[in-house]
Design an enzyme around this catalytic site. Structure first.
Site, PDB file in Angstrom:
ATOM      1  N   GLU A   1      -2.826  19.563 -74.839  1.00 25.65           N
ATOM      2  CA  GLU A   1      -2.109  20.289 -76.149  1.00 25.65           C
ATOM      3  C   GLU A   1      -1.467  18.909 -76.943  1.00 25.65           C
ATOM      4  O   GLU A   1      -1.644  18.970 -78.335  1.00 25.65           O
ATOM      5  CB  GLU A   1      -0.982  21.406 -76.063  1.00 25.65           C
ATOM      6  CG  GLU A   1      -1.253  21.864 -77.974  1.00 25.65           C
ATOM      7  CD  GLU A   1      -0.018  22.876 -77.834  1.00 25.65           C
ATOM      8  OE1 GLU A   1       0.231  23.542 -78.596  1.00 25.65           O
ATOM      9  OE2 GLU A   1      -0.096  24.004 -76.646  1.00 25.65           O
ATOM     10  N   ASP A   2      -0.324  18.256 -76.415  1.00 29.04           N
ATOM     11  CA  ASP A   2       0.657  17.384 -77.171  1.00 29.04           C
ATOM     12  C   ASP A   2       0.527  15.674 -77.089  1.00 29.04           C
ATOM     13  O   ASP A   2       0.801  14.935 -78.005  1.00 29.04           O
ATOM     14  CB  ASP A   2       1.585  18.298 -77.343  1.00 29.04           C
ATOM     15  CG  ASP A   2       2.615  18.976 -77.386  1.00 29.04           C
ATOM     16  OD1 ASP A   2       1.539  19.762 -78.459  1.00 29.04           O
ATOM     17  OD2 ASP A   2       3.039  19.806 -76.643  1.00 29.04           O
TER      18      ASP A   2
END
Length: 713
Positions: free
Chosen positions: A79-80
């Site tokens: 996600e990051d």
């Protein structure tokens, strides 16, 4: 950057139950995660990698396997960071990559509102959980650490996250039997949601604790001595209630803090199931039991696999005692629930037996969630259904073969039928409870035997939705009705459109494929069948669609573009033959006002003033929005709402009503409220012909000395 020692606590905990090779694999995952999150930090200012490590430590505390710990360390990588699921697969295997992907939110997709985003993220998490239950264990640990560090967030964000935690994540932890995490999530959520209430309750508990300590120690010693006399090996401890549990009990039972705290709670942990029942007899001979306050969750476990004996007793000094009796395995399952299935205790066959029962119940619950998901209309419906499913005060009933079915309190025979199997629910026509015929809306009670009467020609009744309690029953009934309605709606839409086309001297059979395709493209629909379904279900109006088809045939399809639906010059209201007209109560349009029309499923064509605050929202649905105007010869009377600020004098209302009557105007409704000691606010709903008539009335009223201000609402 985190210090080299930041991983040491996790490695130390993992080394107590994992092999040296597995611990080395965790170190490799840390090195990869540290590199992936390099330069990133949390709102607190700490390096971001500290959060995944903290999540992994929570899981190490309950001794989860190596793959779970690695996935926890990497749970935010997809996600990051620039790394992909394939990168994780290549380095750590497919299982770890699937778990990480399941935990990852749908951050790259756009949603219309935060509620829809939350619901879709939750749906994705449930689907991933169905493939591997460890997804939810990591998500719960992630949420627990976020709650522990929530103080750096804005107050409004703290409350939003706390509400989500109390509504969804804490109940899920409870549903999976992970009470250690559930209780902490509830207390942290309570603290963030209601900080003042939390502080007051916490202070009161600390103050009362000193007065209770001596009583608790005395009762503990008395019970322990009785166990020793009976040669039962067990430990007794006073069990302090958590703050959120106290708060909910005070709310639900409408009891004061003093009444709740008068109840002393104890837990007795013994070695075997046999000793559980012997201990029950011992405490009942020591203190007198309260009638009808005994529950045997060993013989009939809760839906999440929880097992224990619960009893309430008259204790010394007039206090009430709540006692839980369980063996060591039950105690382990009570604390860690489904997580115990993944713990490294493979040599303990009894533990494996206990956790396998919990795992089976958890998998059954997840299976039910999947059925609800498949029949839910959208993610928001799914989330709402799951919330209902997460708060079951349960009852236990039996099938005719003696199998136990767990249902929420308030469930009916229809809920029971769908819990057994969807096809049985659909075929239900009657029910017998303990061989006695009863109505299908009868609330079930624990211990009863339920026999469902079926018919192969039966089908769900929409009225069942008024009394069913379970999410599965509700979603399956709606799913069946929706599929049935689609066919009926298409048939009705066909008939309605054919009738409307005849007014334009056209026939339904004469519509070529080219005309149909052109209209579908203009209306941005997926198929002709969808148009018929919309017509039959009332989402579109057949006279309007017939006019649009007429314009397409004439080659004027530019006039029916979605931006104005064929009304570039404005459609006079008097020209809307075949349409049901409704004048909006929010703005009360009258002839002379600038107006717009909006197609409503229930009310037909609804007319609003252009200045109405609702119009902005309506224009977000261009396919239902019409530019319309009044006919030059509009007749009749129309409601309008006016507000007056008038002096508080005797006879004020009568004077104003009399003045309105002088203008040949009928008063439909009137209400009044005091603004202050000197003035009142009066609301009149009156019948007027047009704006000129309204202006005349308002001029008359302004001349009255008692009227300070007047305006149209």
């Amino acid at each position: 950057m985190p210090t080299p020692n930041s991983i040491n606590g996790l490695l130390e905990k993992a080394s107590k139950y994992l092999t040296a090779e597995q611990v080395a694999g965790i170190q490799v995952a840390y090195d990869f995660g540290d590199l992936a999150h390099e330069g990133q930090s949390r709102k607190s200012g700490e390096a971001y990698i500290w959060h995944p490590i903290a999540v992994a430590e929570i899981l190490a505390d309950i001794q989860l396997d190596q793959e779970s710990l690695i996935a926890a360390i990497l749970h935010d990588v997809i996600e990051d960071t620039p790394y992909s699921k394939q990168d994780i697969t290549d380095r750590f295997g497919e299982n770890v990559a699937e778990i990480v992907d399941g935990v990852t939110k749908l951050g790259k997709l756009e949603f219309d509102n935060p509620q829809e985003a939350q619901a879709e993220n939750f749906r994705k998490m449930i689907l991933a959980m169905a493939r591997d239950i460890r997804v939810i264990l990591i998500k719960l640990a992630d949420r627990l650490h976020n709650m522990r560090t929530l103080g750096v967030m804005r107050p409004d964000k703290q409350r939003r996250i706390a509400r989500e935690t109390l509504d969804i994540f804490a109940p899920i932890a409870g549903r999976l039997g992970i009470n250690a995490i559930r209780l902490e999530l509830e207390d942290l959520g309570f603290k963030a949601m209601y900080p003042y209430r939390f502080a007051v309750l916490e202070s009161a508990v600390k103050k009362a604790r000193g007065n209770r300590k001596e009583v608790i120690e005395q009762i503990t010693d008395t019970i322990q001595n009785r166990l020793n006399q009976e040669h039962i090996s067990g430990t007794v401890c006073g069990r302090e209630k958590h703050l959120y549990s106290l708060y909910k009990k005070m709310q639900n039972k409408r009891q004061s803090f003093a009444d709740i705290l008068d109840i002393f709670a104890f837990r007795i942990v013994v070695d075997t199931v046999d000793e559980c029942y012997r201990t029950l007899g011992s405490v009942h001979s020591l203190y007198k039991p309260l009638p009808q306050r005994f529950k045997d969750y060993i013989a009939i476990p809760k839906g999440n696999g929880y097992q224990s004996l619960h009893t309430s007793l008259f204790g010394p000094y007039g206090v009430h005692l709540e006692v839980q009796i369980r063996d060591k395995i039950m105690n382990e399952v009570s604390e860690h629930g489904i997580a115990a299935h993944w713990q490294y205790k493979q040599d303990d066959s009894q533990t494996k037996k206990g956790t396998s029962q919990v795992d089976a119940r958890a998998q059954e619950w997840v299976k039910n969630l999947l059925e609800i998901q498949q029949s839910a209309g959208n993610s928001l419906d799914f989330l709402e259904n799951v919330k209902i499913d997460l708060f079951p005060d349960v009852i236990y009933v039996f099938t005719p073969k003696g199998d136990i079915i767990t249902l929420p309190t308030g469930s009916t025979p229809v809920d029971f039928a769908y819990a057994v199997h969807t096809d049985i629910g659909h075929a239900t026509v009657g029910c017998r409870i303990d061989k006695k015929l009863v109505p299908l809306r009868t609330p079930l009670q624990s211990g009863k035997t339920i026999h469902i009467i079926k018919s192969k020609d039966a089908q769900p009744n929409p009225a069942w939705l008024n009394f069913v309690s379970t999410a599965k029953a509700r979603s399956q009934i709606r799913h069946f009705m929706k599929n049935q309605r689609v066919g009926d709606a298409m048939s009705l839409g066909h008939k309605m459109l054919a009738k409307s086309l005849r007014k334009f001297n056209m026939s339904y059979e004469g519509l070529t494929e080219e005309i149909r395709d052109e209209l579908i493209e203009v209306l941005k629909l997926s198929s002709w069948e969808q148009l018929l379904e919309d017509l039959g279900s009332g989402n579109r109006m057949s006279p309007l669609v017939a006019k649009q088809i007429h314009d397409v045939v004439l080659g004027t399809d530019d006039r029916i573009a979605p931006k104005n639906l064929g009304l570039e010059a404005g459609l006079p209201i008097s020209g809307t033959e075949g349409m049901v007209l409704h004048f909006a109560n929010c703005c009360h349009p009258i002839p002379g006002d600038q107006i717009v029309g909006f197609i409503s499923t229930e009310k037909g064509l609804v007319i609003h003033r252009n200045s109405c605050h609702n119009v902005k929202n309506l224009k977000n649905n261009p396919e239902k929005y019409l530019d319309v105007h009044w006919d030059d010869h509009a007749t009749g009377t129309y409601l309008v709402d006016i507000q007056l600020e008038a002096k508080n004098e005797r006879g004020t209302l009568a004077k104003i009503a009399s003045e309105i009557a002088k203008t040949n105007t009928d008063i439909e409704r009137v209400s009044s409220e005091d603004k202050d000691e000197s003035y009142s606010l009066m609301h009149f709903v009156i019948n007027v012909r047009d704006r000129i008539h309204l202006a005349k009335i308002m001029r008359h009223l302004k001349r009255l000395p008692i009227v300070e201000k007047i305006q149209r609402l």
